[in-house]
Motif scaffolding. Sequence first.
Motif, PDB file in Angstrom:
ATOM      1  N   THR A   1       0.892  -1.252   0.093  1.00 38.65           N
ATOM      2  CA  THR A   1       0.191   0.040  -0.046  1.00 38.65           C
ATOM      3  C   THR A   1       0.958   1.014  -0.002  1.00 38.65           C
ATOM      4  O   THR A   1       0.561   2.197  -0.648  1.00 38.65           O
TER       5      THR A   1
ATOM      6  N   ASP B   1      -6.021  -0.163  -2.925  1.00 39.47           N
ATOM      7  CA  ASP B   1      -4.795   0.264  -3.641  1.00 39.47           C
ATOM      8  C   ASP B   1      -4.953   0.678  -5.031  1.00 39.47           C
ATOM      9  O   ASP B   1      -4.155   1.348  -5.713  1.00 39.47           O
TER      10      ASP B   1
ATOM     11  N   THR C   1       2.377   1.423  -3.619  1.00 38.47           N
ATOM     12  CA  THR C   1       1.342   1.985  -4.372  1.00 38.47           C
ATOM     13  C   THR C   1       1.121   3.504  -4.360  1.00 38.47           C
ATOM     14  O   THR C   1       0.771   4.245  -5.658  1.00 38.47           O
TER      15      THR C   1
ATOM     16  N   ALA D   1      -5.244   4.960  -5.468  1.00 36.47           N
ATOM     17  CA  ALA D   1      -4.255   5.686  -4.764  1.00 36.47           C
ATOM     18  C   ALA D   1      -4.249   7.027  -4.765  1.00 36.47           C
ATOM     19  O   ALA D   1      -4.168   7.861  -4.071  1.00 36.47           O
TER      20      ALA D   1
END
Length: 294
Positions: free
Chosen positions: A64, A243, A67, A246
């Motif tokens: 995460t 994710d 990303t 983003a």
Amino acid sequence: MNNAIPYIGRFAPSPTGPLHFGSLACALGSYLDATAHGGQWLVRMEDLDPPREEPGAADRILHTLETHGLHWHGALEWQSRRHALYEDTLAKLTERGLLYACYCTRAQIRAAGGHDNLNCRGGTPGTDNGRANAAWRLKCAGVAESFIDLWRGEQHQQIGEDTILKRRDGLYAYQLAVVVDDIDQGITHIVRGADLLDTTGAQQFLFRTLGAVPPQFGHLPLVMGPDGRQKLSKQNHAPAIDDHRAGENLCTALAFLGFRPPAGLEREAPEHILKWAAARWQRQQVDRRDRQLH
């Protein structure tokens, strides 16, 4: 900030579940404060409590961060690989007469209305004196600590009870590991959520006890849950960050922190969004209110 001292910040998640929006906002705030001041931003996985850890959570957290363009400097650290450092610190504190064994159970402490160190200072760390499962406590109850928080200003805290540095189950306590690691990594600024504000006095005392200058602390606002009373947390089953969104996530987090991303910025690459935000990061602009997302 003294320009002669390089800024080293950090983000230290626990792998007890994936990142939720509150933890992303905290990571973003710590990242931007470090970046805007020309500093380094480190990531340390606080995997000290195996019974509470979720399989695969550490990898998911790191994915995460990456990303969302939150790339850390230097090597990733794992607290589970640093036990020798914690043990050495405990030994040194014991030699100085600052540590003692406490055999009080939680039930006994509740029944007494709190921990009374005068009732359990007879033990010797490293021995059970015929009894098992001692916690190790640092002598610090009653000490008054003061500090200037980056967002919450002047703070005065009195340490209520002697801090546990090693738990009765044999695991190293958060208060020990976080300070030892921050010293070892040369952390100069700790930007984290306001839920940890009350732990700062005890941590500052331990920094000084170990001969280190305490870092500058800054506590960011908390994202509150649907009821408006409890913060978003893994314990409260806060939903994991998506994710695949983003850009939207970063812009929402920026808005929560008090900034106004222009329309369309959420469609840009995370690196572009972070560059835009770092160029505009001003501590005084951060909205310090704990609140829900809107």
